[in-house]
Design an enzyme around this catalytic site. Sequence first.
Site: not given
Lengths: 263, 263
Positions: A109, A49, A51, A196
């Site tokens: 990622y 999911r 952002d 992040r």
Amino acid sequence: VRYRAVLEYDGADFRGWQRQAGRRSVQGCLEQALLDITGSPTTVVGAGRTDSGVHATGQVAHFDSVFERPAEELARALNAVLARDVSVRQLAPVVEHFHARHVATSRTYRYRLLVDEVRRPTERRRSWHVGPVDPAAIAGAAMQLIGKHDFGGFGTPPLAGGSTIREVSRYDVLLSDDSTVELVVQANAFLRHQVRRMTGLLVEVGRGRRGPADVASILAGGVAAPVRRAPPQGLVLEKVDYPADPAEWRTRSESEDMDAQRE
Amino acid sequence: VRYRAVLEYDGADFRGWQRQAGRRSVQGCLEQALLDITGSPTTVVGAGRTDSGVHATGQVAHFDSVFERPAEELARALNAVLARDVSVRQLAPVVEHFHARHVATSRTYRYRLLVDEVRRPTERRRSWHVGPVDPAAIAGAAMQLIGKHDFGGFGTPPLAGGSTIREVSRYDVLLSDDSTVELVVQANAFLRHQVRRMTGLLVEVGRGRRGPADVASILAGGVAAPVRRAPPQGLVLEKVDYPADPAEWRTRSESEDMDAQRE
């Protein structure tokens, strides 16, 4: 028929993956496109999911559709209907017990840091300009994050009170050119904002403002790190992995929902 | 004091390099920033007059300024004042007979083609999605374009009736990944739209719609090729070369103005 799709999108103009009333989301755009094409309301389930502002080149999703002609036709129709900032890269029918999120064994990622002294206009939409950093220090701290840890200091689980244990299997620090350091991280799943926040910490380490002891104490403490999370435009969901053998797709519980990544 | 600057910009929101009344140009933005900082009207001369939508990572420019403190201070001030889609990558004082356009010995442009079947949202701002092409056919045709030729079939000179002879010293076809073919072309100078018309032709060759004979006949005929020029967002001005020895900067005539590139 259940379909499995590999999706790419430029996150800049989306309020993230997840459908929200009145906001443009990737999930919402896909569901609308499927409704337009098939005439039937369809729910799309994504593996990660992402952002607001986060990109994807290898998001995986599944959905059940009344569409009965070949999958290539549906892919072509979707790519004709979808806006230019999202596309269906692959689409194929899949057994009905495939679930894009529950069955996934890992997510990968990539975060792109620009390490030039001066900002770079042609890279600004897909990187974070941090200026000079020490890549060796970053690599050392990234090594500390590898393994099975309580990442509660870096983010929150999908359900309040859920486990904050995750397993990072890979954290590569790549010097792709003079301007760019890329951080590639793979884990079974991520807490919300985990990538992040980890990126923000690694940059502080690269600037010499934090050291190995800080990384260790955040991992040990399990409390929210006083680390600013890195901005979204540098982050890309690159890959979601599944067991090669479809028989293993049944083994993971439907109620298990590890991935809360809203980066 | 005369300054030499290396500039980077994202061309998407500029109507090209050259100042035009009422339109946002890179030259105009730089001149305004210099006026804001120094209080004096300043003319900025660029090596390549890139067209609307074309990017640069290595544009070179010169200007004369009343600014007398160290060049680093002026660079910092410019980067603080300039919009986020343009930056000064290098800035240094230079002898007064340096001229960014007249003294340049070559320009290097890179064009990024996306050769995937499906469009790629995260690359759309910096590439042309052409779908599958034959890179070997493109490389063969690119070889034909190398050398000193009359490129009148590909573009127009800066002054009506001027020479259309240019010398291409390099035309590389790079397979950078599964999705991307990059065309890197270097020449002493380019006619207006020459790079994008050559790119358009090479793509037609790569699709099997044109062959070596077509390339030869356009080079021989010197008439405008019925080839659509490639769109601007795939093109980047990467590098401008000058003689290493500043003594040679005097040798080129001030009236010689070969480069009309408005890509």
